[in-house]
Scaffold this active site. Structure first.
Site, short mmCIF file in Angstrom:
data_model
loop_
_atom_site.label_atom_id
_atom_site.label_comp_id
_atom_site.label_asym_id
_atom_site.label_seq_id
_atom_site.Cartn_x
_atom_site.Cartn_y
_atom_site.Cartn_z
N ASP A 80 -51.47 23.21 -7.52
CA ASP A 80 -50.28 23.25 -6.74
C ASP A 80 -49.34 21.97 -7.22
O ASP A 80 -48.18 22.09 -6.51
CB ASP A 80 -50.73 23.03 -5.33
CG ASP A 80 -51.45 21.69 -5.00
OD1 ASP A 80 -51.70 21.12 -6.02
OD2 ASP A 80 -51.87 21.47 -3.85
N ASP A 81 -49.64 21.22 -7.95
CA ASP A 81 -48.66 20.12 -8.33
C ASP A 81 -47.84 20.52 -9.66
O ASP A 81 -47.55 19.31 -10.31
CB ASP A 81 -49.26 18.79 -8.33
CG ASP A 81 -50.54 18.69 -9.32
OD1 ASP A 81 -50.95 19.63 -9.81
OD2 ASP A 81 -50.63 17.45 -9.72
N ASP A 125 -63.81 19.65 -15.14
CA ASP A 125 -63.08 19.72 -16.46
C ASP A 125 -63.53 18.93 -17.48
O ASP A 125 -63.69 19.28 -18.63
CB ASP A 125 -61.45 19.18 -16.18
CG ASP A 125 -61.75 17.68 -15.39
OD1 ASP A 125 -62.37 17.42 -14.80
OD2 ASP A 125 -60.33 17.17 -15.34
#
Length: 516
Positions: free
Chosen positions: A280-281, A359
């Site tokens: 969302d960023d 990740d």
């Protein structure tokens, strides 16, 4: 043709209304219900009037008859639902065909006028060989005698731009959903505004916003977009039991849980075959959608690739060539930050998905399995979110300086087959190890160097790599021995306007995981 299809739709709607009317009349005109053992009907006012003088047997039979009638009505309703779905599906298909027909008609008119103006016979096209990508279900055409050019990708792209495209342009109908991972940042509005602004088609690029955290204000922001996005919410918001020393990493555990749930929704509930994940960023570039659409068939056709990323970890202004917006690379480092994966990969990863730090887990050899990603010279995403579970790690030093591409590159009109492993490796290795080997001091002073390069600085150990990387301004961290943006151990970037390869000795074979 369009009028005929519209007439068919109207006929279907009429049949639906007529069916309901007939059903209603049938129910109203239904003969009186007879009861087992009774000679007469149930005429109002008669001796056998409804509810009058009924024994236990009549009550049981009445209940059975009512159940049977309800089942009949349910069957009729199911039939009507199926009819409605068929009408809707045909209408959607006809609408798409109408749009495609318009585009084809406009294209044909343009081509006809061009041919009429030239009035020259066209050359006989080179024979083509068709191959079918099973996962993509689209045909890929390549010349029979195609030979990979012995050029670096940067040179190959320049040549390709001036030649006729012969490689795979996927069917315009396949869908690439965008999954936005959100939590408690109301600045998700900046992300969604750009996605919607640059999105060429809402049907081909549905936006699914998956929200964790249960933050009400963020939910209101997402909800304000109405039908432009699909808003789903992670149902499990409780804390996760972790080891005492990992309590400060609770956020990473929740993120991993959210990713697993959201990806299962995309692939197993919405039944998509691929997805592009953005946080969302992130803000996207104007050609963000074009980039992923063009690279989707490459990802499908090359089993040595497992993702396409919009991100360049070393994408700062001083380290990239701003004139090469079309330049693409393979990388062994998983970049993330706007990346595409296929359902087949998710089926492989989901059963062993980690509880935290997903990740870095992706960067381990057990998951990567010597597979690579595609990444651009100039990033197609930037991050504006300093706030997060990582508390701004790398943001002030690196991430805030990453450059976002502003030039629209028509990737779907280019031949990107040079990214296939066999072609790419031959070109890349030749370019790297035929470049001039120099010392880092030569690059820093630059007095004895002539021309724009490329030049090669060789490292031979973990420590030498980190020292050279720091001095040349590129990121020096390694994950499972792989440097950021590295391919076959080589990191490509610009230094004072010259192309530089920070490379291991020639004959490189594998990464050393102890270098992490």
């Amino acid at each position: 043709m369009v009028r005929k299809k519209n007439s068919l739709i109207l006929c279907g709607a009429f049949l639906f209304v007529a069916w309901n009317a007939l059903l209603l009349l049938y129910l109203w005109g239904r003969p009186p219900i007879s009861y087992l053992g009774d000679g007469g009907g149930a005429e109002p006012g008669g001796n056998d009037e409804w509810g009058a003088g009924r024994g236990k047997i009549g009550q049981v039979n009445l209940a059975e008859e009512m159940i049977r009638l309800a089942e009949e009505v349910e069957v009729h309703l199911d039939t009507q639902k199926k009819l409605l779905k068929q009408i809707e599906s045909h209408r959607a298909v006809w609408a798409r065909q109408k749009d495609v027909g318009k585009r084809e008609t406009a294209s044909n008119i343009k081509e006809f006028k061009k041919a009429e103006a030239q009035q020259q016979p066209q050359k006989t096209p080179e024979p083509l060989r068709n191959s079918m990508d099973v996962r993509d279900q689209t045909y890929i055409q390549r010349p029979v005698n195609y030979v990979a050019p012995s050029l670096h990708p940067e040179q190959a792209i320049g040549k390709i731009r001036n030649t006729k495209v012969t490689t795979p342009v996927p069917s315009p109908e396949f869908i690439i959903p965008i999954l936005v991972i959100a939590c408690d940042r109301v600045t998700v509005k900046r992300n969604l505004d750009r996605l919607i602004q640059y999105r060429p088609s809402a049907e081909l690029y549905p936006i699914i916003v998956s929200q964790d955290c249960g933050h009400a204000e963020t939910a209101r922001v997402i909800g304000s977009y109405g039908e432009q996005v699909t808003h789903i919410k992670q149902p499990e918001l409780s804390d996760i039991k972790v080891r005492p020393e990992h309590r400060k990493f609770q956020g990473y555990y929740k993120i991993s849980r959210h990713y697993r749930w959201a990806l299962n929704q995309v692939f197993n509930v919405f039944s998509h075959s691929t997805v592009v994940i953005v946080e969302d960023d992130l803000e996207v570039a104007p050609d963000f959608f074009e980039y992923f659409r063009a690279l989707y068939p490459i990802l499908c056709s090359d089993p040595t690739l497992w993702c396409v990323s919009a991100w360049n970890d070393n994408g700062r202004d001083a380290l990239i060539d701003p004139s090469k917006a079309e330049l693409l690379y393979r990388t062994d480092f998983f970049p993330g930050l706007g990346w595409m994966l296929l359902k087949e990969l998710w089926d492989e990863l989901e059963p062993k998905w980690p509880s935290a730090f997903w990740d870095d887990w992706m960067r381990q050899p057990e998951q990567r399995k010597n597979r690579s990603c595609v990444r651009p010279e100039i990033s197609r995403t930037i991050t504006f979110g300093r706030k997060g579970v990582s508390l701004g790690q790398f943001f002030d030093q690196y991430l805030r300086y990453i450059r976002l591409n502003t030039e629209f590159v028509p990737f779907t009109k280019q031949d990107l087959s040079f990214l296939l492993k066999d072609k790419y490796d031959e070109i890349f290795i030749q370019e790297v190890y035929s470049s001039t080997s120099v010392k880092i001091e030569d690059l820093q002073h630059g007095g004895n160097l002539k021309g724009p390069g490329p030049y090669r600085v060789q490292y031979s150990s973990r420590d030498s790599f980190k020292v050279f990387a720091r001095n040349l301004g590129v990121m020096d961290d390694l994950k499972s021995g792989v440097p950021r943006t590295g391919y076959r151990g080589v990191v490509s970037f610009l230094h004072r306007g010259r192309r530089v390869f920070l490379a291991p000795p020639e004959g490189w074979t594998q990464y050393d995981i102890s270098w992490s």
